[in-house]
Scaffold this motif. Sequence first.
Motif, PDB file in Angstrom:
ATOM      1  N   PHE A  57     -53.692  45.890 -17.014  1.00 33.54           N
ATOM      2  CA  PHE A  57     -53.756  47.169 -16.314  1.00 33.54           C
ATOM      3  C   PHE A  57     -54.905  47.206 -15.319  1.00 33.54           C
ATOM      4  O   PHE A  57     -55.779  46.338 -15.330  1.00 33.54           O
ATOM      5  N   SER A  58     -54.879  48.206 -14.464  1.00 35.89           N
ATOM      6  CA  SER A  58     -55.774  48.278 -13.318  1.00 35.89           C
ATOM      7  C   SER A  58     -57.242  48.254 -13.732  1.00 35.89           C
ATOM      8  O   SER A  58     -57.650  48.890 -14.696  1.00 35.89           O
ATOM      9  N   VAL A  59     -58.030  47.496 -12.963  1.00 37.64           N
ATOM     10  CA  VAL A  59     -59.454  47.357 -13.260  1.00 37.64           C
ATOM     11  C   VAL A  59     -60.184  48.668 -12.980  1.00 37.64           C
ATOM     12  O   VAL A  59     -61.298  48.886 -13.451  1.00 37.64           O
ATOM     13  N   ILE A  64     -64.188  53.296 -13.716  1.00 37.15           N
ATOM     14  CA  ILE A  64     -64.413  54.708 -14.040  1.00 37.15           C
ATOM     15  C   ILE A  64     -65.222  54.840 -15.323  1.00 37.15           C
ATOM     16  O   ILE A  64     -66.154  55.642 -15.410  1.00 37.15           O
ATOM     17  N   ALA A  65     -64.900  53.996 -16.299  1.00 39.09           N
ATOM     18  CA  ALA A  65     -65.619  54.058 -17.575  1.00 39.09           C
ATOM     19  C   ALA A  65     -67.087  53.716 -17.380  1.00 39.09           C
ATOM     20  O   ALA A  65     -67.969  54.369 -17.943  1.00 39.09           O
ATOM     21  N   TRP A 118     -58.799  56.450  -5.542  1.00 36.78           N
ATOM     22  CA  TRP A 118     -57.863  55.792  -6.446  1.00 36.78           C
ATOM     23  C   TRP A 118     -56.839  54.940  -5.716  1.00 36.78           C
ATOM     24  O   TRP A 118     -56.356  53.946  -6.231  1.00 36.78           O
ATOM     25  N   VAL A 119     -56.477  55.335  -4.488  1.00 35.28           N
ATOM     26  CA  VAL A 119     -55.369  54.613  -3.823  1.00 35.28           C
ATOM     27  C   VAL A 119     -55.901  53.430  -3.027  1.00 35.28           C
ATOM     28  O   VAL A 119     -56.898  53.574  -2.343  1.00 35.28           O
TER      29      VAL A 119
ATOM     30  N   LEU B 148     -54.277  55.357 -21.108  1.00 36.72           N
ATOM     31  CA  LEU B 148     -55.298  54.976 -20.128  1.00 36.72           C
ATOM     32  C   LEU B 148     -55.601  56.118 -19.174  1.00 36.72           C
ATOM     33  O   LEU B 148     -56.760  56.436 -18.911  1.00 36.72           O
ATOM     34  N   ARG B 149     -54.535  56.735 -18.665  1.00 35.38           N
ATOM     35  CA  ARG B 149     -54.721  57.859 -17.751  1.00 35.38           C
ATOM     36  C   ARG B 149     -55.506  58.964 -18.416  1.00 35.38           C
ATOM     37  O   ARG B 149     -56.434  59.526 -17.835  1.00 35.38           O
TER      38      ARG B 149
END
Lengths: 119, 383
Positions: A57-59, A64-65, A118-119, B148-149
Motif C-alpha cells: 500500500f501507498s507509502v 502521515i504517521a 495526497w494526489v 488504512l484510510r
Amino acid sequence: MANYSVLLVAALIVLSVPVLTLFIITPLIRASRANKVKLEPYECGVPASSLAFDHRFSVRYFLIAVLFIVFDVETVFLFPWAIRFKQLGLFGAVEMAVFLAILLIGYFYAWKRKVLSWV
Amino acid sequence: MTQALLMRYLLWPLVKFLGAFIVVQAIVAAMNWVERRLLGLIQARLGPNRVGWHGLLQIVADPIKFLLKEDIVPSSSEKVAYFLGPMLPLIPTFMVYCLIPFGPPPMFIAARVNVALLLVLALTSTGVYGIILGGWASNNKYSLMGGLRSAAQMVSYEVPFGLSIVGVLMICGSLDLVRIVDYQANNAWNLFPQIVAFFIFFVSMNAENNRTPFDLPEAESELVAGYHTEYSAMKFAFFMLAEYSAMIVNSCLVTLLFLGGWTMAIDGKGLTTQQLVSMGVLGGIIGLAIFLTKMMFFMFVYIWFRATFPRFRFDQLMDLGWKWMIPLALGNIVVTGVFVLIGQERLMYWIGLATLGAIGFHIFRKPVPAVKAKTAHEVAHAS
C-alpha cells in the motif's frame, strides 16, 4: 492514587463485557452453519482474485504517521505550557514562539516536498 | 477502617462508574433508533416504525439479533488480531466514563483526576488501533484500505483536535474538567473567546468518529463497508458500540470544554457548581439534566450532519486536516496568547459574541423560500 486504581478496576470490568459475550454467551446461542464458501474473503460475490496480504500500500500512509508523531508530541508539549501560560508571562510566550517557529519550518518543508498533498 | 476506605475510594466510585456505563449504553442503544428515525424524518421517509410503538422496540430487537447471528471468521484472516480488533477500542472508550463529570462534581464523577483531559485524550485516541488491526487482520482488500484510510484520517485529525484544546487550557489554566467548567461558570462559555477552537474541535471530532461528511473509511460505494467488511454478529456490534460511545464521549467533551458543562451561569451568576451543590439532590438532578441536554444537542447535530452533507474525497479530507485545520489551530493559539499577554481577555469574549452574531445574522438574513414538502406522515397516509 486512589482515583487511578478506580480506572484500573473499571478497565477490568469493561474487559469482561466483550470477553463474556464473545466467548461465553454467543457461542451458546448463536447460529453456526459455516461452510467453505461462506468463510471465503468477501469480494462482491466472486471468488477473491487475491488476498490483502499479497498487496502493498501507498507509502503516504507512513509519511502521515511520521508527521503525526511530530505534531502529537508538540501538542503534548503545549499542554503543560498552556496551563501555566498566565504565570509564565512574556518569557514563556517567547520560548514557545521559538519552538513553534522551528516546528513551522519543518511543516512548510513537508508542505513544499508535497508530503501533505495526497494526489 | 480499611473497609471504610475501600468503600469510599473504590466501591462507591465503581458503583458510579457502572451507573454511568449502563446509562451510556442505554443512550447508545437508543441512539440507533433515534438516528434512523431522525434520518427518515429529515429525508421525508419513515424510518423504522414497525417493531412496537413508533418502532421503539427496535432498541431491544437489534441487540438480540446481534447476539443470535452467525459469527463468520474468514478462513484467510489472522485469527488473534481478528478477535482483538473489535475488543481493543471498546475498553478505553468505556474507561473514559470514569473520568467525565456528568454533573456537579462530588456526586456525578467516578474518579476525579487532575489530568483528566489528557487522560481522556490518550484513552480515546487508542481507538485507532482496533480499527487498523481489524482492517488488517481481515485479510480483505476492502478492509485493509478502509483500515488504512481510517488510521490516516484519525491520526491527521488528532493533531488539530489536540491543538484546539490548547487555547481553552491557556484561558482556564487547568486540565481538570471540573475546574474548566467552574472557570466558565465564573466568566462565560469558552465558546465565545475560543470560537475558532470550537469550530476546529467540532470538525475534528466529526472526523475522529468517522462520521459523515468524513466517513471515508466506510465509503460504501467504493469500499463496501470499510474496515468492518468481514465482521458479523457481535464483533460488528462492538465496532458500532465503540463508535457511538466515542461519539458520546466527544459530545461530553465539547460540552465540558466549550459550553460550560452542567452549569448555566455567566460571571458567577446563575446556576454555578456551588449553587447546584447547595441545592442538594435537586441541584444534582438539575445539573445532570443541563449536561445531558447540551450533550444530546451535539448528538443531534451529528445526525443532522449525516443527513445533510455529502462525503468528502480523500485528498480533500487530508488537505482540510493538514493544510487548513493545523495552521488555523496554531494561529488560534498565537492570537489567544497575544490577547492574554496584553491583558485584554475580556475583549475576546466580545469578539466571539460579535462573530456569532454575524454568523447568525448571515444565516437568518434572507428568508429561504419555503418549499412545502409532504411530511413522511402525509406520504404514508396519502393513498
